[in-house]
Scaffold this motif. Structure first.
Motif, PDB file in Angstrom:
ATOM      1  N   LEU A   1     -76.950 -54.294 -54.895  1.00 37.92           N
ATOM      2  CA  LEU A   1     -78.347 -53.958 -55.186  1.00 37.92           C
ATOM      3  C   LEU A   1     -79.031 -53.427 -53.936  1.00 37.92           C
ATOM      4  N   ARG A   2     -78.730 -54.058 -52.805  1.00 33.68           N
ATOM      5  CA  ARG A   2     -79.312 -53.619 -51.547  1.00 33.68           C
ATOM      6  C   ARG A   2     -78.831 -52.215 -51.180  1.00 33.68           C
ATOM      7  N   ALA A   3     -77.567 -51.928 -51.485  1.00 30.51           N
ATOM      8  CA  ALA A   3     -77.003 -50.631 -51.124  1.00 30.51           C
ATOM      9  C   ALA A   3     -77.592 -49.494 -51.961  1.00 30.51           C
ATOM     10  N   ILE A   4     -77.864 -49.768 -53.238  1.00 30.65           N
ATOM     11  CA  ILE A   4     -78.355 -48.692 -54.112  1.00 30.65           C
ATOM     12  C   ILE A   4     -79.878 -48.638 -54.179  1.00 30.65           C
ATOM     13  N   ALA A   5     -80.565 -49.524 -53.473  1.00 25.34           N
ATOM     14  CA  ALA A   5     -82.035 -49.539 -53.506  1.00 25.34           C
ATOM     15  C   ALA A   5     -82.641 -48.188 -53.129  1.00 25.34           C
ATOM     16  N   PRO A   6     -82.169 -47.516 -52.059  1.00 22.44           N
ATOM     17  CA  PRO A   6     -82.757 -46.196 -51.746  1.00 22.44           C
ATOM     18  C   PRO A   6     -82.572 -45.192 -52.874  1.00 22.44           C
ATOM     19  N   LEU A   7     -81.410 -45.211 -53.535  1.00 22.74           N
ATOM     20  CA  LEU A   7     -81.165 -44.290 -54.643  1.00 22.74           C
ATOM     21  C   LEU A   7     -82.118 -44.564 -55.798  1.00 22.74           C
ATOM     22  N   LEU A   8     -82.337 -45.851 -56.112  1.00 24.57           N
ATOM     23  CA  LEU A   8     -83.241 -46.196 -57.203  1.00 24.57           C
ATOM     24  C   LEU A   8     -84.668 -45.758 -56.887  1.00 24.57           C
TER      25      LEU A   8
END
Length: 392
Positions: free
Chosen positions: A91-98
């Motif tokens: 979740l932390r890794a994809i936060a910027p994408l979201l």
């Protein structure tokens, strides 16, 4: 007992010593350790909301709104479950994408793809009579974006510096500005309050907090003193100051809302028995003014009970934030708590005539797919942080 890796990241291989479970493959331990108090409170609110929506619409639409509300609740629960199963590190890794996807949705709604409802160009219409309001999902995305920016330095034991805070202001200002262009003052205020809450908990110096608050206030002043807001939204704000200014429009609506709540007394007139509600005197009662259904038909006791449940959800988010093992989780959960608290305050306030009518839905209770999905997404985020506190 399983002895595999901790619950804060996805596991793609079997646990050591045989058996075990992983977040990626699911498992009984995942659900057993979930914050069931949080989930049950949110589910209870959603189901009570279904009854209130049904009461407000059954005279003109039968059970159509009830079925849709239950459907969006079911989809929302699935969304929360998927976010819960997602590893905390993933979740932390994809936060910027979201966050970027959210900004893309806000940009898309400003194009001819978007549609105008009640003076706000905030919707994207979908086949089958459904619609999406990107500003609702922007709230969750902003929680993630700010947590990433401000959490990195906090995890290293240092307070955010001027560069971090400036970047946080930009990250918050982009969705706030795009939402104001729709224009949607209510959602912009939620995003601004959310950003202030996260920045404050991140240990920001008071002078920076004062500057951030000033920027939010300046945005509101600009919205009120320039042609940014539509005529419909201006009428809403004018009616708050002078209810007689629009006696056939929003002024009439807000008076009927207060009559409905006041006539409920302590115990209410009974479900499906409210004179104002069943008489159809309150436009959009199933969305902006669903709290008036509770006030009239469930009375002070029932309406207060719903506020207690909503307060419980907010408190659980704060407690999860306090127990979080990393700054990213702590700030994300605080963002959710601030978002829900401000939105409840504004919605109930406009039902009671204490705040201007801004069109914000009441979390979990109001009819609306995007709002329901976003609220359950928030539950999934908080539950994800809750599970990350368990270590092997």
């Amino acid at each position: 007992m399983p002895t595999g890796p901790g619950l804060d990241r996805p596991v793609l291989t079997g646990a050591r010593r045989g058996g075990g479970w992983s977040r990626a493959s699911g498992g009984a331990a995942l659900w057993a350790r979930s914050d069931w108090g949080l989930v049950i409170a949110a589910l209870g609110l959603s189901l009570v909301g279904a009854l209130l929506v049904w009461s407000a619409t059954r005279q003109v639409a039968g059970s159509a709104y009830l079925v849709r509300h239950l459907f969006t609740t079911a989809v929302g629960v699935v969304i929360a479950a998927l976010v819960t199963r997602m590893g905390h590190q993933l979740l932390r890794a994809i936060a910027p994408l979201l966050y970027l996807l959210s900004v893309g949705g806000l940009l898309l709604v400003l194009t001819p793809v978007g549609s105008t409802v009640n003076g706000s160009h905030s919707w994207i219409l979908l086949p089958g009579g459904f619609s999406v309001q990107p500003s609702e999902f922007a709230k969750a995305a902003l929680c993630l974006g700010l947590a990433i920016i401000l959490g990195e330095r906090l995890d290293r034991g240092a307070a955010p510096n001027a560069r971090d805070l400036a970047l946080a202001v930009v990250v918050a200002a982009v969705p706030v500005g795009l939402v104001l262009l729709q224009p949607d003052l209510g959602s912009a205020l939620v995003l601004g309050a959310l950003a202030l809450g996260v920045v404050a908990v991140a240990g920001t110096p008071k002078r920076w907090l004062a500057l951030a608050a000033g920027l939010v206030a300046a945005a509101v002043v600009v919205a009120l003193t320039t042609p940014v807001l539509s005529g419909y939204q201006r009428d809403r704000l004018t009616a708050f100051v002078d209810p007689d200014a629009d006696p056939q429009g929003i002024g009439y609506q807000t008076r009927q809302v207060r009559i409905a709540i006041g006539s409920g007394g302590w115990q209410g007139q009974g479900l499906f028995e409210g004179r104002q509600t069943q008489g159809g005197f309150i436009p959009f009662q199933q969305t902006d003014f669903v709290f008036s259904v509770a006030g009239e038909e469930l009375g002070f006791v029932g309406a207060a009970g719903l506020l207690v449940l909503l307060g419980f959800v907010v408190l659980r988010a704060v407690l999860v934030a306090a127990r979080a093992q990393d700054a990213f989780g702590r700030l994300m959960a605080i963002g959710v708590a601030t978002w829900l608290l401000f939105q409840v305050f504004e919605n109930v306030g406009m039902n009671l005539g204490l705040t201007p009518v801004t069109g914000l839905p009441l979390p979990f209770l109001s009819y609306g797919g995007s709002s329901m999905f976003a609220c359950w997404l928030a539950i999934g985020l908080v539950n994800n942080v809750h599970l990350s506190t368990y270590r092997a």
